[in-house]
Each structure stands twice: as structure tokens, then as C-alpha cells.
Design a protein around this motif. Structure first.
Motif, PDB file in Angstrom:
ATOM      1  N   LYS A   1       7.466   5.224  -5.132  1.00 33.02           N
ATOM      2  CA  LYS A   1       6.032   4.984  -5.709  1.00 33.02           C
ATOM      3  C   LYS A   1       5.942   4.596  -7.024  1.00 33.02           C
ATOM      4  CE  LYS A   1       3.532   7.076  -2.392  1.00 33.02           C
ATOM      5  NZ  LYS A   1       2.387   6.467  -1.847  1.00 33.02           N
ATOM      6  N   GLU A   2       4.955   3.764  -7.355  1.00 33.96           N
ATOM      7  CA  GLU A   2       4.811   2.932  -8.609  1.00 33.96           C
ATOM      8  C   GLU A   2       4.656   4.222  -9.828  1.00 33.96           C
ATOM      9  OE1 GLU A   2       1.156   0.619  -8.800  1.00 33.96           O
ATOM     10  OE2 GLU A   2       0.140   2.096  -7.396  1.00 33.96           O
ATOM     11  N   GLN A   3       4.742   3.899 -11.029  1.00 34.27           N
ATOM     12  CA  GLN A   3       4.548   4.976 -12.017  1.00 34.27           C
ATOM     13  C   GLN A   3       3.012   4.998 -12.157  1.00 34.27           C
ATOM     14  OE1 GLN A   3       8.062   5.655 -14.755  1.00 34.27           O
ATOM     15  NE2 GLN A   3       8.005   3.443 -14.487  1.00 34.27           N
ATOM     16  N   PRO A   4       2.331   6.084 -12.670  1.00 29.68           N
ATOM     17  CA  PRO A   4       1.329   6.161 -13.140  1.00 29.68           C
ATOM     18  C   PRO A   4       0.914   5.829 -14.894  1.00 29.68           C
ATOM     19  CG  PRO A   4       1.728   8.329 -12.819  1.00 29.68           C
ATOM     20  CD  PRO A   4       2.768   7.514 -12.475  1.00 29.68           C
ATOM     21  N   LEU A   5       1.267   4.490 -15.283  1.00 35.69           N
ATOM     22  CA  LEU A   5       1.681   4.499 -16.471  1.00 35.69           C
ATOM     23  C   LEU A   5       0.478   4.909 -17.617  1.00 35.69           C
ATOM     24  CD1 LEU A   5       3.482   0.662 -16.103  1.00 35.69           C
ATOM     25  CD2 LEU A   5       4.501   3.275 -16.763  1.00 35.69           C
TER      26      LEU A   5
ATOM     27  N   ALA B   1       0.968  -1.317   0.035  1.00 30.21           N
ATOM     28  CA  ALA B   1       0.047  -0.078  -0.058  1.00 30.21           C
ATOM     29  C   ALA B   1       0.749   1.258   0.041  1.00 30.21           C
ATOM     30  CB  ALA B   1      -0.991   0.007   1.192  1.00 30.21           C
ATOM     31  N   PRO B   2       1.937   1.401   0.733  1.00 27.03           N
ATOM     32  CA  PRO B   2       2.602   2.575   0.785  1.00 27.03           C
ATOM     33  C   PRO B   2       3.326   2.814  -0.794  1.00 27.03           C
ATOM     34  CG  PRO B   2       3.369   1.215   2.664  1.00 27.03           C
ATOM     35  CD  PRO B   2       2.605   0.283   1.836  1.00 27.03           C
ATOM     36  N   LEU B   3       3.596   1.953  -1.527  1.00 30.43           N
ATOM     37  CA  LEU B   3       4.192   2.066  -2.861  1.00 30.43           C
ATOM     38  C   LEU B   3       2.960   2.584  -3.833  1.00 30.43           C
ATOM     39  CD1 LEU B   3       6.222  -1.123  -3.051  1.00 30.43           C
ATOM     40  CD2 LEU B   3       6.853   1.131  -2.045  1.00 30.43           C
ATOM     41  N   ARG B   4       1.506   2.505  -3.404  1.00 27.61           N
ATOM     42  CA  ARG B   4       0.602   2.563  -4.343  1.00 27.61           C
ATOM     43  C   ARG B   4       0.298   4.085  -4.483  1.00 27.61           C
ATOM     44  NH1 ARG B   4       0.777  -2.244  -6.969  1.00 27.61           N
ATOM     45  NH2 ARG B   4       0.320  -3.935  -5.631  1.00 27.61           N
ATOM     46  N   LEU B   5      -0.197   4.450  -5.865  1.00 25.50           N
ATOM     47  CA  LEU B   5      -0.961   6.008  -5.918  1.00 25.50           C
ATOM     48  C   LEU B   5      -2.253   5.635  -5.815  1.00 25.50           C
ATOM     49  CD1 LEU B   5       1.535   6.897  -8.968  1.00 25.50           C
ATOM     50  CD2 LEU B   5       1.455   7.818  -6.610  1.00 25.50           C
ATOM     51  N   PRO B   6      -2.991   6.673  -5.839  1.00 26.04           N
ATOM     52  CA  PRO B   6      -4.436   7.035  -5.939  1.00 26.04           C
ATOM     53  C   PRO B   6      -5.105   6.336  -7.092  1.00 26.04           C
ATOM     54  CG  PRO B   6      -3.562   9.017  -5.055  1.00 26.04           C
ATOM     55  CD  PRO B   6      -2.347   8.092  -5.564  1.00 26.04           C
ATOM     56  N   GLU B   7      -6.200   5.570  -7.017  1.00 29.14           N
ATOM     57  CA  GLU B   7      -6.712   4.827  -8.149  1.00 29.14           C
ATOM     58  C   GLU B   7      -7.161   5.960  -9.209  1.00 29.14           C
ATOM     59  OE1 GLU B   7      -8.330   1.689 -10.325  1.00 29.14           O
ATOM     60  OE2 GLU B   7      -7.063   1.745  -8.616  1.00 29.14           O
ATOM     61  N   LYS B   8      -7.316   6.908  -9.056  1.00 26.96           N
ATOM     62  CA  LYS B   8      -7.852   8.042 -10.215  1.00 26.96           C
ATOM     63  C   LYS B   8      -6.450   8.565 -10.898  1.00 26.96           C
ATOM     64  CE  LYS B   8     -10.436  12.336 -10.768  1.00 26.96           C
ATOM     65  NZ  LYS B   8     -10.996  13.588 -10.343  1.00 26.96           N
ATOM     66  N   VAL B   9      -5.379   8.380 -10.302  1.00 30.35           N
ATOM     67  CA  VAL B   9      -4.050   8.764 -10.736  1.00 30.35           C
ATOM     68  C   VAL B   9      -3.689   7.303 -11.766  1.00 30.35           C
ATOM     69  CG1 VAL B   9      -1.582   9.398 -10.666  1.00 30.35           C
ATOM     70  CG2 VAL B   9      -3.446  10.457  -9.234  1.00 30.35           C
ATOM     71  N   MET B  10      -3.602   6.355 -11.109  1.00 29.65           N
ATOM     72  CA  MET B  10      -3.113   4.899 -11.817  1.00 29.65           C
ATOM     73  C   MET B  10      -4.178   4.764 -12.862  1.00 29.65           C
ATOM     74  SD  MET B  10      -0.544   4.028 -10.681  1.00 29.65           S
ATOM     75  CE  MET B  10      -0.704   2.180 -11.365  1.00 29.65           C
ATOM     76  N   HIS B  11      -5.407   4.803 -12.676  1.00 26.56           N
ATOM     77  CA  HIS B  11      -6.597   4.427 -13.860  1.00 26.56           C
ATOM     78  C   HIS B  11      -7.254   5.636 -14.108  1.00 26.56           C
ATOM     79  CE1 HIS B  11      -4.816   0.499 -13.579  1.00 26.56           C
ATOM     80  NE2 HIS B  11      -5.334   0.653 -12.212  1.00 26.56           N
TER      81      HIS B  11
END
Length: 870
Positions: free
Chosen positions: A241-245, A127-137
Motif C-alpha cells: 500500500k501507499e504511505q499516508p504521508l 486502486a489496490p495500492l490506494r488507502l482510504p481518502e480520509k487516511v491519505m488526506h
């Protein structure tokens, strides 16, 4: 008079403010409705070609309007500096749907009803590595189909102004701009914005960013995607953080999106290699005290009593083996049993990386609607430059249409010139490497003499040996030469690729890629290959040394072995390249944009528009991504081809790549104009280059362990020649050194002085002593070791290749769930299309077709005119 000028300036600014009631973040025409999809800029310089440029612009803009585009020009009086005209371009709905069909753009037809995969139980830990769902998708998942003007009711068109994303819109406009004619010169039809930029008719052509990166736009219709990317992706504090691909793909297009996906995946895989490499390094660190070889070298009764032969002619003296005590201890950090394990591990790691990337790429192809991506639509289109330069035409056997072509004779001549140029530059690299080798040979004696006669260097003489001093200075000199040659060759490679006139965009990129990679491969790796496989291998023996050009005596390895020198060479070149690359990528654009950023923050909002802000940024360029890939692939070579000599190389690469992702994202988001969106379903020819390097790395690491490291001689001694059962490695140093009688030295080699009146000296080799009947010939132990080295290479290569191919066979390129989703989507899409066709057929039976609207007719006619002009 001065107060009058101030009043006039006030009135001028007031008029400008009243004229456009827009924020500087506005991305719309003055009416606030039509979106700006592209901007052209030019300076009205009154030189001798002024009239010609004016005519070109008028004709070009007239043809753009014929193609259906809408233009709005900002007078130079409205610009911040009062010199630049801006032509804003808007693509209306009719143009977008016409060219969406031409470019085979996929659009939503139905919301995806395939259930998402089962959630990973480890997600809570990540979870600490995740970005908000709206940013990711940022968008819902849809089933898609290629757009067709005749089937508009089929698609989920809620709002015509937002149906095509800004990246799709700028891609369509760019397609028109690259093919729009602007007149006939010298009997040839001229077309394309690229030529107009090259001849100075326009100064820039670019799509707009949607807002400023440091704050959201005032306009509620703006998506603020640039701001989101900056806050969630481009700041270094988000490095974990993960990248918002999906957002990257939506804003910049698939081609840039796939690069960052690959770079992120490569960095993730490096983490595993870095951890294993660090463990191997710590193993060497903790076992330093157990290393019998360094113990014997450091022992005053053993190493202190062994007199070694001079390492250069005349100037160098005899020396005691224990003077290399510290360097022999440090060499154990990298030359130990863990080295063999790590070399084998990296051979398997590189296979896992490439195979898992294929699976990741297959998933992205499905998620980004690239499964049925037609290469012909994007990469295999004829380049405008090819069409302009090829005056002859022939019939295409597939389409039965006339198209331009380059005669075989012209191709052959161009390839000969190109091949000769590449060969010349590669020869130049080899010549520069030979020059560095000559430098090594020439300065070694000077370093040896300096260190022996300078008292101030005594405290560090054990660590800073003449060999190490020569190696470090030669590595630094080599790095400087590498960067200079690299700078020059980049321009030569682009010039000769342009001269070849490649037919398609894909051909152009592939040819340029192979030229640049071949050159950089030789440029960056030649010095490492020399140290690994040639240095110290052809030195002869005392009294019969081999010489380069019959003048300079070939250099020997450090008494601690050649591996530590290869480590030094690799560290300097790899670290130097990474530091220089980050300086070049981050600091240079930042300095260039410094003034632009100041103006953007200090000017009144109505006086510094969005198109002016973007105009003051740097251009990413068509080859911007090419250089990013090249940098990473060269780094990949360092951590695979020579990793047996330096287990910490993956760790260095990991730290660099964590920084690289944020530097690349920061400069793309803040320092560069928005690039034109482009499609790509893979990393292209780089995949084949990575595969080739993966295979070559197995061979190079096997040779490094066998011939550069001392592991095989130690193992042969341990199992075949050791006479002490309690301590099998004791006596190895004495066994590995041959004896030479000083009286046998020819005058050319004999030192000027022999203050110790030594009778014999020792050297690294396996040769018979002077009192043997086969004096100075190789012993049987030498041939045993050579046979063991060759056997090891064959066994290691076969073992690693078998494991590699087995792993590749075990891991399918496309995940099973992705295959199922692709089949499901194809089935549903065909079903929807079939049902739609049936409905249309029923309607046609009931009533006649309606005529196309006037705007649709203009857009279609414009497309036909472009085709005829081409």
C-alpha cells in the motif's frame, strides 16, 4: 496482619480509582478539558544531590508557569510502580498564539479554491495500492499564512482547543522547555530541559501518543491517529500500500514525514533498477552455455592440458586450469556484455532518481506549507548548548543585538582536535583493512594445502576454490571489524561534534553527518575498493613476484577473474549490514518494551495511565532520523558505486526497503515515545551527499568494467587478435595466458615437489615467452588492452555524464503546476492580508484599541523573560 495489608492495598487502589475518573488513554488533565501537551517525569532519589535537584525542579517549574504554561503533578503514589512523579504540561491558548508567531507557524486563512489536477486514467489499475481518502488526506487543503496575534480574526479559528494540532502544540512547548532557565550555578545562568535530563533532575520529557496502537481510545475527543497509522501503515501486511504521508506529517511533523516520503520514493525507483538488473542477471544465466571462455577452461583437451603456476610460494603445487571450471561458469553470470549496459543504465537511473526526487520534494513543500519556510525559525536558531557554553558576547551586525560567540582561537583548537580524531579513526580503518589483506595472504597457502590434501572436499573442490574460501572468510572477518569500529566511532563522532560547540542546529547536524558519512564511507567501502581496484593488479610474474612488507606475496585474482570476488565481498557486506540493521532496529526495542506491553494489557485501566505507558517506551532521540538516513545512504552507495559487479544489488535493496519502511513505521508507532515534531523542507545535506555519490559511481563503474572485468581483453582479442572467423572467441584462454619456464623459479617461489615433472607453467598476463629475446616483458597486446581500457573509461564517463547533464537540464526541479499554485497562493494570501489591513485601519479610525487581556500579557511577559534569561 496479612489480611490487614491486603485491605489497605485495596483501599489505596480504590482511592486511586475514585480520584481520577479517567481511562488510561486519557490525554487530558484531571478536569478532562485541558490537553496534556508534554510530560516530565522524575524519581525522588534521596542521594547527596537530592536537595540540589529539588531546587532546580522548583525553579524550573516556577519559570514554566511564568512563561504561561499550566502544570499538574501526579504524585508517585499514583504511579504504577510507586516511584515516579509525572508533571503534566498544558499550553493555554494565549501561550500557543504567542509562540506560534515566534516560530512563524503557518495556519489556515482560506480554503484552497485551486481545482485539483486531472485524474490519472491508470488510477483504476492502482486502486489496490490506494488507502482510504480520509487516511491519505486527513485535513482539507487551505491557503495559509504565518500566524500573527494581531490578526486573529483573519484565520479560520473554529475551535481554539483544536486549531493548533497536537504536533504543533508539542513543538511550541518543547521550544519553551529548551530555553527555560532553572537557576545560576558557578556564576553561569543554566537553562533548558536537555541539561536537566543530562544531570538527572528529570528522567524523561516527551509528548504523549494520542491512544494505544492496537485499539481506539474510549474518549470521543481523541483523534486515534496512532491507531490509524498502525492499522494502515505500520503492519507488514500493508507493504504493497501507499504511505499516508499527510497523516504521518500531521502526527509526527514534517521532518519525519519528509524522511518517509524520500524512503518511499527511493523504493519506488529501485523497482525499475531491480527489474533491469534481474533481466541482466537472466541474460548471463541463459548465455552460460554459449560462453566460449568457460567452455575452453572446462574442456579436458584444452583446460585439462594447461598447467598453471602455483598461487603461493613453496606450499602450493602446480594445478590444471580445468579445476576452475565451475567458478568460471558462475563468473559469466556477472561478467558479460549486459554488465556494461547495466553500468551505463545505473548512471542514468541515479540522475533520474535525484531529479524526480527534487520535483517530488517541491510538491511536498507546497502541499505542506514549507515554500516560505524560514530556516532561521527552526534550523538557524542558536542552540541552547551554544548559548550556555559561550560566555563572551558581541554585537550581531544584522540585528544590532548582543549575542554569544566562540572566539576564533577556541574554534581553531577545537577543529584541530576534531580533525586529528577523525584522521586517527580513518587511519584505524585503513590499518584494519591492511590487517585483513595480510590475513588473506597468510591463510591462502593454508587453504590451498588443506583442499589439496583433504579427500572429503573433493566433491566441492571445483566450486570452493582456495581463492573463494579465502575471499569468503576474509569478507566475514571484515564485516565483523566494520561493525565493531562502527559501534565505537558513533560515540566518538557525537563527542567531538559536541566539543566543537556548533552554533546552530543545522550546523550541528551537518557536521555530525559529514563526520559519520566520511567514516562509514571508508569503513564499508574500503574492502570493496581493494578487491575492485588493487587485488591482482600488482602481483608481478613468476620469478619476480611483488611482496607486501617483503614477506607476504600479493594475492592473485581467481582464475575466473576478480569480478566474482568483488561480487562475493559486496554481497556479504551489504546483506550482512541489512540483516544486522533490521535486527537492531526491530528486535532490540521490542525486547526492551516487552514488559511494558505486558503491563499495558494486564493492569486495570485506571492504574496504568497514558503517560506511564509512554514513559515505558524507548526514546527515539534527536539523532534517530539521522541514523535512518545514514543507513539508506550507505545502501545507496552499494547499489551505485559497485553495481557493475552485481546486477542483483538493486533487487536486494528493494526487498530490504520494502521491509525497512514497515519496520521503521512499526517501531515508531509501537515501540517509541512520540518524537517532538520538527519542521524540515528537504532531506538537507544528504541531498549533496547523494549527488556526490552519483558522480563518483560513474567513475567507479567505468573502472570496474575496464580493470576488474575481463570484458575489454575479450573485445580486443575479438576484434584484433582472433584468427578463427567462424568462432572468433576460440583460443582466447590460451592467448590470455603467458608461459613461464619452471627452471627459472628462484628457491623462494619454487614448489617443494613437482610430481608431474612439468617443464613450463602458465599464468594470467601478457608477457613474452622464455625463448623470446624480450623474455618476460609485456607484449604489444598488453599495451593495446591498456589503451583500450583507458579509452573505454574516457568514452563511458563522457557518454554517461553528457546524458546525465542533459536529463538534469530537461527535467525542471519544480513542476509547472506547482509553480502556478505557489504564485496563486501568494497572490491570494497577499490580497486577503491587504484587505484585512484596510478593514483594521478603518476600525482604528472609528474606535480606540482595546487593552490586551491579562493572560495575553502573562504569555508575552513570559516570552520576554525567557529572552532576557537567554
Amino acid at each position: 496482619q496479612q489480611s490487614g495489608r491486603r485491605y489497605n492495598l485495596f483501599l489505596k487502589q480504590r482511592l486511586r480509582i475514585d480520584k481520577r475518573h479517567q481511562s488510561k488513554d486519557s490525554i487530558f488533565f484531571r478536569d478532562g478539558v485541558r490537553r496534556i501537551d508534554f510530560v516530565l517525569s522524575y524519581v525522588d532519589d534521596l542521594n547527596k544531590e537530592w536537595e540540589k535537584k529539588l531546587e532546580r525542579r522548583k525553579e524550573f517549574e516556577r519559570n514554566l508557569k511564568k512563561a504561561g504554561l499550566e502544570l499538574e503533578t501526579e504524585d508517585k503514589k499514583e504511579s504504577e510502580d510507586g516511584k515516579i512523579y509525572f508533571v503534566k504540561i498544558h499550553a493555554p491558548w494565549e501561550v500557543l498564539i504567542t509562540y506560534a508567531e515566534v516560530l512563524n507557524i503557518k495556519v489556515p486563512i482560506k480554503e484552497n479554491d485551486i481545482p485539483s489536477t486531472v485524474e490519472n486514467p491508470l488510477d483504476c489499475m492502482l486502486a489496490p495500492l490506494r488507502l482510504p481518502e480520509k487516511v491519505m488526506h486527513p485535513e482539507p487543503d487551505y491557503f495559509t499564512a504565518p500566524f500573527s496575534k494581531d490578526k486573529q480574526e483573519l484565520y479560520l479559528i473554529n475551535d481554539e482547543s483544536t486549531f493548533f494540532s497536537p504536533s504543533m502544540r508539542n513543538r511550541i512547548v518543547n521550544y519553551i522547555l529548551t530555553r527555560c532557565p532553572y537557576g545560576t550555578e558557578e556564576g553561569k545562568k543554566k537553562f533548558g530541559i536537555k541539561r536537566l535530563l543530562n544531570n538527572g533532575t528529570y528522567s524523561a520529557a516527551y509528548p504523549l501518543h494520542d491512544c494505544q496502537y492496537w485499539k481506539k481510545a474510549n474518549d470521543p475527543n481523541c483523534d486515534n491517529e496512532r491507531y490509524t497509522l498502525y492499522m494502515e501503515w505500520a503492519r507488514f501486511l500493508r507493504f504493497y500500500k501507499e504511505q499516508p504521508l499527510d497523516l504521518i506529517r500531521k502526527y509526527y511533523g514534517e521532518k519525519i514525514g519528509i524522511y518517509f516520503a524520500w524512503l518511499g520514493f527511493y523504493t519506488e525507483m529501485l523497482f525499475l533498477a531491480a527489474v533491469v538488473g534481474l533481466i541482466c542477471f537472466f541474460y548471463g544465466l541463459f548465455t552460460m552455455d554459449e560462453n566460449m571462455s568457460s567452455k575452453e577452461i572446462c574442456d579436458p583437451a584444452i583446460g585439462g592440458e594447461i598447467i598453471m603456476c602455483p598461487l603461493c610460494d613453496r606450499e602450493c603445487d602446480y594445478w590444471r586450469l580445468n579445476t576452475t571450471c565451475e567458478s568460471s561458469e558462475y563468473s559469466h553470470l556477472f561478467d558479460n556484455v549486459a554488465t556494461l549496459f547495466f553500468a551505463i543504465f545505473m548512471g542514468i537511473w541515479v540522475t533520474l532518481f535525484l531529479e524526480f526526487w527534487k520535483r517530488r520534494q517541491a510538491r511536498l513543500k507546497y502541499e505542506w506549507d514549507l515554500v516560505d519556510f524560514e530556516e532561521e525559525q527552526q534550523q538557524l536558531q542558536l542552540r541552547p548548548e551554544y548559548e550556555a557554553k559561550c560566555t563572551q558576547k558581541k554585537k550581531n551586525p544584522v540585528t544590532q543585538e548582543m549575542e554569544p560567540y566562540l572566539p576564533i582561537t577556541s574554534q581553531a583548537v577545537r577543529f584541530c582536535i576534531s580533525g586529528t580524531t577523525v584522521l586517527f579513526w580513518v587511519s584505524l580503518i585503513i590499518a584494519s583493512m591492511i590487517a585483513v589483506i595480510v590475513y588473506r595472504l597468510a591463510v591462502y597457502a593454508a587453504f590451498a594445502s588443506l583442499m589439496e590434501n583433504t579427500q572429503s572436499l573433493e566433491p566441492i573442490s571445483g566450486l570452493l576454490t582456495p581463492q573463494l574460501a579465502t575471499s569468503v572468510t576474509a569478507s566475514c572477518l571484515n564485516f565483523v571489524i566494520i561493525m565493531i569500529l562502527n559501534f565505537l566511532y558513533e560515540r566518538i563522532a557525537i563527542w567531538i561534534t559536541d566539543m566543537e560547540i556548533p552554533r546552530t542546529h543545522m550546523e550541528y547536524e551537518n557536521r555530525l553527518t559529514m563526520k559519520m558519512f566520511l567514516f562509514q564511507f571508508v569503513n564499508y567501502y574500503s574492502s570493496c575498493f581493494y578487491v575492485a581496484f588493487f587485488k591482482g593488479k600488482f602481483v608481478g610474474y613468476p620469478g619476480a613476484y611483488t611482496y607486501m612488507f617483503n614477506r607476504w606475496r600479493n594475492e592473485e585474482c581467481d582464475p575466473a577473474g576478480c569480478l566474482i570476488e568483488l561480487t562475493t565481498q559486496l554481497t556479504i557486506v551489504m546483506a550482512g549490514k541489512q540483516i544486522w540493521g533490521n535486527i537492531q532496529e526491530a528486535i532490540v526495542p521490542w525486547i526492551c518494551n516487552w514488559w511494558g506491553r505486558r503491563k499495558a494489557r494486564n493492569n486495570p485501566e485506571n492504574l496504568y495511565s497514558r503517560w506511564e505507558q509512554d514513559h515505558d517506551l524507548q526514546t527515539f532521540g534527536a539523532l534517530g532520523l539521522f541514523y535512518e538516513y545514514l543507513e539508506m545512504v550507505i545502501q545507496f552507495g552499494f547499489i551505485t558505486l559497485f553495481v557493475a559487479s552485481f546486477p542483483l544489488a538493486p533487487l536486494l535493496a528493494l526487498m530490504n526497503n520494502i521491509l525497512e519502511i514497515r519496520v521503521d513505521s512499526w517501531k515508531l508507532t509501537t515501540q517509541y515515545r512520540r518524537p517532538v515534531a520538527a519542521k524540515a523542507h528537504s532531506i538537507g545535506v544528504w541531498q549533496e551527499i547523494l549527488n556526490g555519490m552519483a558522480i563518483l559511481s560513474v567513475v567507479t563503474n567505468a573502472f570496474i568494467v575496464a580493470f576488474t572485468s575481463d570484458m575489454i581483453p575479450r573485445l580486443v582479442y575479438y576484434y584484433a587478435y582472433s584468427e578463427n572467423e567462424d568462432s572468433p572467441m576460440s583460443g582466447y584462454i590460451n592467448n590470455s595466458l603467458s608461459v613461464f619456464q619452471i627452471s627459472d623459479f628462484p628457491d623462494r617461489n619454487k614448489p617443494k615437489m613437482n610430481p608431474g615433472n612439468f617443464v613450463i607453467c602458465r599464468y594470467r598476463d601478457y608477457r613474452y615467452p622464455p625463448d623470446h629475446e624480450r623474455k618476460y616483458l609485456h607484449t604489444m597486446q598488453f599495451w593495446h588492452i591498456l589503451a583500450a581500457k583507458l579509452a573505454f573509461i574516457i568514452i563511458m564517463e563522457h557518454v554517461v555524464f553528457i546524458v546525465k547533464f542533459f536529463v538534469a537540464w530537461m527535467i525542471p526541479d519544480v513542476p509547472a503546476d506547482v509553480k502556478a499554485k505557489i504564485k496563486r497562493e501568494k497572490y491570494l494570501t497577499q490580497k486577503i492580508l491587504h484587505e484585512y489591513e484596510l478593514e483594521k485601519l478603518k476600525e482604528k479610525l472609528c474606535q480606540g484599541d482595546k487593552l490586551a487581556s491579562e493572560k495575553e500579557f502573562i504569555a508575552t511577559e513570559g516570552r520576554m523573560e525567557l529572552s532576557r534569561a537567554m
